[in-house]
Design a protein around this motif. Structure first.
Motif, PDB file in Angstrom:
ATOM      1  N   ASP A  80      68.869  45.661  76.233  1.00 54.36           N
ATOM      2  CA  ASP A  80      67.776  44.900  75.636  1.00 54.36           C
ATOM      3  C   ASP A  80      67.109  45.705  74.515  1.00 54.36           C
ATOM      4  OD1 ASP A  80      66.242  46.756  76.888  1.00 54.36           O
ATOM      5  OD2 ASP A  80      65.270  45.362  78.282  1.00 54.36           O
ATOM      6  N   PHE A 128      57.886  33.973  83.104  1.00 57.16           N
ATOM      7  CA  PHE A 128      58.191  33.735  81.699  1.00 57.16           C
ATOM      8  C   PHE A 128      56.892  33.611  80.910  1.00 57.16           C
ATOM      9  CE2 PHE A 128      58.976  30.908  78.141  1.00 57.16           C
ATOM     10  CZ  PHE A 128      60.131  31.432  77.582  1.00 57.16           C
ATOM     11  N   ILE A 180      64.058  36.840  80.688  1.00 57.65           N
ATOM     12  CA  ILE A 180      64.330  35.770  79.731  1.00 57.65           C
ATOM     13  C   ILE A 180      63.215  35.729  78.691  1.00 57.65           C
ATOM     14  CG2 ILE A 180      64.578  33.264  79.455  1.00 57.65           C
ATOM     15  CD1 ILE A 180      65.751  33.205  82.272  1.00 57.65           C
ATOM     16  N   SER A 181      61.997  35.905  79.177  1.00 51.98           N
ATOM     17  CA  SER A 181      60.850  35.888  78.282  1.00 51.98           C
ATOM     18  C   SER A 181      60.981  36.969  77.207  1.00 51.98           C
ATOM     19  CB  SER A 181      59.581  36.083  79.112  1.00 51.98           C
ATOM     20  OG  SER A 181      58.511  36.447  78.304  1.00 51.98           O
ATOM     21  N   TYR A 211      64.277  35.910  74.878  1.00 57.61           N
ATOM     22  CA  TYR A 211      64.600  34.640  74.210  1.00 57.61           C
ATOM     23  C   TYR A 211      64.393  34.691  72.692  1.00 57.61           C
ATOM     24  CZ  TYR A 211      59.826  32.887  73.461  1.00 57.61           C
ATOM     25  OH  TYR A 211      58.566  32.698  73.011  1.00 57.61           O
ATOM     26  N   SER A 212      63.463  35.570  72.237  1.00 51.36           N
ATOM     27  CA  SER A 212      63.236  35.605  70.785  1.00 51.36           C
ATOM     28  C   SER A 212      64.448  36.183  70.045  1.00 51.36           C
ATOM     29  CB  SER A 212      61.985  36.418  70.478  1.00 51.36           C
ATOM     30  OG  SER A 212      62.115  37.684  71.088  1.00 51.36           O
ATOM     31  N   ILE A 257      67.447  35.421  70.597  1.00 58.02           N
ATOM     32  CA  ILE A 257      68.495  34.414  70.427  1.00 58.02           C
ATOM     33  C   ILE A 257      68.549  33.960  68.972  1.00 58.02           C
ATOM     34  CG2 ILE A 257      69.221  32.058  71.046  1.00 58.02           C
ATOM     35  CD1 ILE A 257      68.006  32.546  73.779  1.00 58.02           C
ATOM     36  N   TRP A 287      72.343  36.885  71.940  1.00 58.41           N
ATOM     37  CA  TRP A 287      72.174  35.923  73.040  1.00 58.41           C
ATOM     38  C   TRP A 287      72.074  36.594  74.408  1.00 58.41           C
ATOM     39  CZ3 TRP A 287      76.388  36.585  76.194  1.00 58.41           C
ATOM     40  CH2 TRP A 287      77.516  37.182  75.606  1.00 58.41           C
ATOM     41  N   ALA A 297      68.847  37.167  77.096  1.00 56.53           N
ATOM     42  CA  ALA A 297      68.320  36.030  77.855  1.00 56.53           C
ATOM     43  C   ALA A 297      69.407  35.358  78.695  1.00 56.53           C
ATOM     44  CB  ALA A 297      67.714  34.994  76.901  1.00 56.53           C
ATOM     45  N   PHE A 298      70.657  35.491  78.246  1.00 61.85           N
ATOM     46  CA  PHE A 298      71.729  34.726  78.885  1.00 61.85           C
ATOM     47  C   PHE A 298      72.024  35.199  80.310  1.00 61.85           C
ATOM     48  CE2 PHE A 298      76.268  34.393  79.907  1.00 61.85           C
ATOM     49  CZ  PHE A 298      76.416  33.012  79.880  1.00 61.85           C
ATOM     50  N   GLY A 306      69.479  34.410  82.967  1.00 61.97           N
ATOM     51  CA  GLY A 306      69.514  32.949  83.140  1.00 61.97           C
ATOM     52  C   GLY A 306      70.698  32.516  83.973  1.00 61.97           C
TER      53      GLY A 306
END
Lengths: 284, 317, 312
Positions: free
Chosen positions: A71, A226, A242-243, A246-247, A249, A254, A257-258, A261
């Motif tokens: 990340d 989130f 994910i929170s 997600y930005s 993405i 990807w 967050a993927f 999820g």
């Protein structure tokens, strides 16, 4: 009818046999859950520290060193996703079980006692049902302060109405049966009847509902996280991950967050399949 | 000629292989009322369900033949039910309210059946429905026509069901515990009604019941069933006067107004439930006269005149 | 001897929405120690409501039910007295908790009333089961593994384990097969003879009543219409309803078929009882005075009471 009884006994009702050759969905659900639990138990022992940051390693795509990539802070996403299994499953199942116990008890009490108690409990339930469980949990947290415990309490309360209704409906029909007055004549009070007779006889459907609720609870918890409610960073949790991811993405990254999820999806799917399979088994 | 002829019918639970009915033979002439008597678990209800094509999932006809008015009921190798025989058999069941559509007025239900099954016009069907309601002893058919089933008493509903059974003009009528669940005074009314309606002798009636007293007042012939096996068959008066099979004797001795006598066997009959996987006589476990042979092999029917007894040891003298 | 059970002018009214529906409309009777009194009647006659009131499960709207000098309601509330009244219910399959074992079911009164633990209770459960003809092997069974007769025996064992003086039997044999029925009746009779209990026997089945009851009270629409010793009621029924009831009961007659002679009409709804005698609409003897006078239950001969203006 006697024959109906015979047919019932000729049917393989044992859960063990059902898992062996019964409903495909149930088997798949149990398999998925078992794999998740296994990974959750063993994984953290083999993987690096989920909170260890590494400068210069940020947002690496999935590759041989980092299977799920890294990340923004260079933390290993595989380690984080796997570490989150424990927290999310424990929270989800804990919330579902608590909601089941409290909800079934309230439902049984309301159904058995009837009258004003029933009226109050049902109005309370209606009020709860007016809000999505998620919004309700938000309100609880807003009133009590932003902590994991209060978030869990909120989701628990939001998950209760189903259990209250299920167990109240059963209690209403159980209390008409003659073993209830028989128990009164044997000297039981209301408490003895509710815990000794009504609860054991009404708990079946709520127990099955618990699995489905665990799935929903995981979704709710993730959604709240989130939004920054409940679980706080840097704790590894699918919703917060994910929170955080997600930005990225938008820039084509990807993976942050993927993967959380995907795991969340698997967990919810597993509980849903188990729940459906169990209720099919119960009604067969 | 028999309107209903069932030969050596076997019913089986497909999964476990247990036989619910074994070699059941029933033959009913035109104008005759035959009683099929048994306690719970005797398979008497399964028998009528089989004839109506309403067997529960998992129960299948595994052997035997059955004909209604000359037409086979079960067809092909799998002995599947031929729905074409449905309009030759009418049913009056134990729960009249469940037999009626709760959301439709009585008159409309009856008119529908008459229009579908007897191809009547609307007005003709309405008149016929009223006529039928009068025939089953309903003095104010106009009120009953407009009522929904829940507005009528159990006895009234049963009268309506009987009227509907009559309306299809089926040659065979199955009355499955038609008065169980009704009060005694209403039961007497319904029994008398059934008896009067059947007096024209056009039909064959199978009366399925657990109540020996009902049988003794209604039926010409009795078939005693136990554990899915026919025990004894014969004219009603003969059976009640001189029961041969140990089970029949036991049943009659259990009647409250039975006068005890020295050769009563009732106290020696043990209390145990039917074992449907048993190879031999289904009553052997309880029978005071049973021997190894009884436990090993099913008894063959011994016939003598109008009577049949299925027992290794007892025959009609 | 003073009666053990004394029911005085019992009235039970249910509310159906806003409407008051009378189920029992002034019922009085008494029962001696060791006696079986049968309440007979068809559905809607109030016999089951009366039974529940006698067992203390239903509070009378007005009137009193007293047993051995105590109000039955007080007995039900008093932990030291409530073992005195017990009840056996109609549906043997419903009166036992399907989740419990036979041992736990029979021991429930001991556990609740005497706080008895399982080991101590077992010493009383085993003989209690033996007394109703069930061996030790039944201790661990559950209701679904029992036949109707066995389940009813378990229910009887539960009712009798606290040594009650009064047992209400609410159609105890109605759900049983004929052959089992007669055995359960014989069992009840034997237990009564051994323990001198009083039975209130509720039934619509005249044959069972004839066999087990000492006295019969015939009920119609919430009232007792006739009371008398069993043999006399069956030999010489006085009330036209009793007569109709007896004639409607199917009988096995070995020599010639039983002639069906039904009574006309149906029982009116309890919310639409005619003024005067409730039975007038179905009565073959009804005259103008039947619509005018509501007959009281009065003694017409030794031990026989009748509520009919046409008595003579």
């Amino acid at each position: 009818m006697t024959t109906a009884r015979m047919l019932a006994s000729a049917r393989p009702r044992r859960l063990a046999r059902l898992c062996g050759r019964g409903d495909l969905g149930l088997r798949l659900g149990l398999l998925l859950l078992a794999v998740l639990v296994l990974i959750g138990l063993v994984g953290p022992l083999l993987l690096p520290d989920p909170n260890a940051t590494a400068a210069g390693q940020s947002l690496l795509p999935p590759g041989p060193d980092h299977l799920f990539g890294t990340d923004r802070y260079g933390r290993d996403l595989l380690a984080r996703t796997v570490a989150a299994i424990r927290l999310d499953l424990v929270l989800g199942i804990g919330v579902a079980v608590a909601a089941m116990l409290l909800g079934s008890l309230l439902g049984a009490v309301a159904g058995y006692l009837g009258g004003i108690v029933d009226e109050v409990v049902m109005r309370f339930t209606d009020a709860l049902l007016a809000f999505p469980g998620f919004v309700l949990a938000l309100m609880v947290v807003a009133f009590t302060g932003n902590s994991l415990v209060f978030m869990a309490v909120g989701v628990t309360i939001g998950s209760m109405p189903h259990f209250i209704r299920l167990s109240r409906a059963r209690a209403l029909s159980e209390r008409e049966l003659d073993y209830i007055p028989a128990s009164k004549l044997a000297g039981s009070g209301s408490g003895g009847i509710i815990f000794g007779h009504i609860m054991p006889n009404t708990i079946g459907a709520p127990l099955i509902q618990t699995t489905v609720t665990a799935g929903w609870a995981i979704l709710d918890i993730a959604a709240l996280s989130f939004l920054g409610v409940g679980v706080q960073p840097p704790t590894a949790e699918w919703g917060t991950m994910i929170s955080e991811g997600y930005s990225e993405i938008l820039t084509g990254k990807w993976w942050p967050a993927f993967f959380p999820g995907l795991f969340m999806l698997i967990a919810v799917l597993a509980f849903q399949l188990i729940g459906d399979g169990l209720s099919k088994w119960k009604n067969s | 000629m028999s309107l209903l002829a069932v030969d050596d019918l076997d019913l089986r639970i497909a999964r476990s292989g247990q036989t619910l009915l074994r070699d059941v033979t029933v033959s009913i002439e035109r104008g005759s009322i035959v009683g099929l008597v048994g306690e719970s678990g005797s398979g008497k209800s399964m028998f009528s369900l089989a004839l109506m094509g309403l067997l529960p999932d998992g129960v299948e006809v595994s052997a035997g033949t059955a004909e209604v008015a000359g037409r086979p009921i079960f067809r092909g190798a799998s002995r599947s039910y031929d729905t074409a025989v449905r309009d030759r058999i009418a049913l009056v069941s134990q729960n009249p309210r469940a037999a009626l559509n709760p959301t439709m007025r009585i008159g409309k239900q009856m008119v529908r059946v008459l229009r579908q099954r007897r191809r009547m016009g609307k007005i003709q069907a309405r008149d016929e429905a009223r006529e039928l309601l009068r025939k089953v002893g309903i003095s104010d058919p106009l009120r009953v026509e407009r009522a929904y089933p829940h507005q009528l008493s159990g006895g009234m509903c049963q009268r309506v069901v009987i009227a509907m059974a009559l309306s299809v003009q089926a040659p065979v009528l199955i009355a499955d515990e038609p008065t169980t669940g009704l009060d005694v005074t209403i039961q007497a009314q319904i029994l008398l009604l059934l008896k009067e309606l059947m007096a024209d002798g056009d039909r064959a009636v199978l009366m399925v019941t657990h109540d020996l007293a009902v049988v003794s007042s209604m039926c010409d012939q009795v078939i005693i069933l136990y554990g899915g096996q026919v025990m004894e068959v014969g004219p009603t008066q003969d059976i009640f006067h001189d029961p041969v099979h140990p089970y029949t004797r036991f049943l009659l001795e259990s009647l409250e107004d039975h006068v005890p006598s020295a050769d009563d066997i009732g106290d020696r009959v043990t209390e145990s439930s039917v074992d449907f996987s048993l190879a031999g006589c289904r009553f052997a476990k309880r029978c005071p006269f049973s021997t190894d042979l009884c436990h090993r092999e099913p008894p063959l029917a011994r016939r003598s005149g109008t009577r049949t007894v299925n027992c290794h040891h007892r025959g009609v003298s | 001897m003073s009666p053990l059970l004394q029911v005085d002018d019992l009235v039970i009214t249910y509310m159906n929405g806003r409407r008051r529906v009378p189920a029992v409309r002034g019922v009085s009777f008494a029962a001696e120690p060791g006696e079986t009194i049968a309440l007979v009647g068809e559905s809607g006659c109030g016999k089951s409501s009366t039974a529940r009131a006698v067992a203390g499960l239903e509070a009378p709207t007005t009137g009193r039910v007293r047993m051995a000098g105590h109000d039955v309601g007080a007995i039900a509330r008093d932990p030291k007295l409530r073992h005195l009244v017990q009840m056996v219910f109609q549906h043997s399959d419903q009166s036992l908790d399907q989740m419990w074992t036979v041992e736990r079911i029979v021991a429930e009164p001991l556990a609740r009333m005497h706080r008895m633990r399982r080991g101590a209770a077992r010493d009383r459960v085993v003989p209690a089961l033996a007394e109703v003809g069930l061996g030790d092997e039944y201790l661990t069974r559950r209701p679904r593994d029992l036949s109707g007769g066995q389940a009813q025996r378990v229910a009887i064992a539960r009712a009798l384990i606290t040594r009650p003086q009064l047992v209400v039997l609410d159609e105890p044999t109605a759900s049983l097969d004929q052959s089992v029925r007669s055995r359960v009746l014989a069992l009840l009779q034997r237990l009564q003879n051994e323990r001198k209990m009083t039975y209130v026997f509720i039934s619509h089945d005249l044959a069972s009543v004839r066999r087990i009851a000492h006295r019969v009270a015939v009920m119609y629409l919430g009232r007792i219409v006739e009371v008398g010793p069993t043999a006399e009621i069956f030999r010489n029924p006085m009330h036209p309803y009793t007569r109709g009831l007896l004639e409607s009961e199917p009988r096995v007659t070995p020599n010639e078929p039983w002639e069906i002679t039904p009574m006309r009409g149906e029982t009116p709804s309890p919310s639409a009882i005619p003024t005067g005698c409730a039975f007038q609409g179905r009565c073959p003897l009804a005259g103008p005075q039947c619509a005018a006078v509501d007959p009281r239950l009065v003694e017409v001969a030794g031990g026989r009471l009748l509520a009919c203006v046409k008595k003579d």
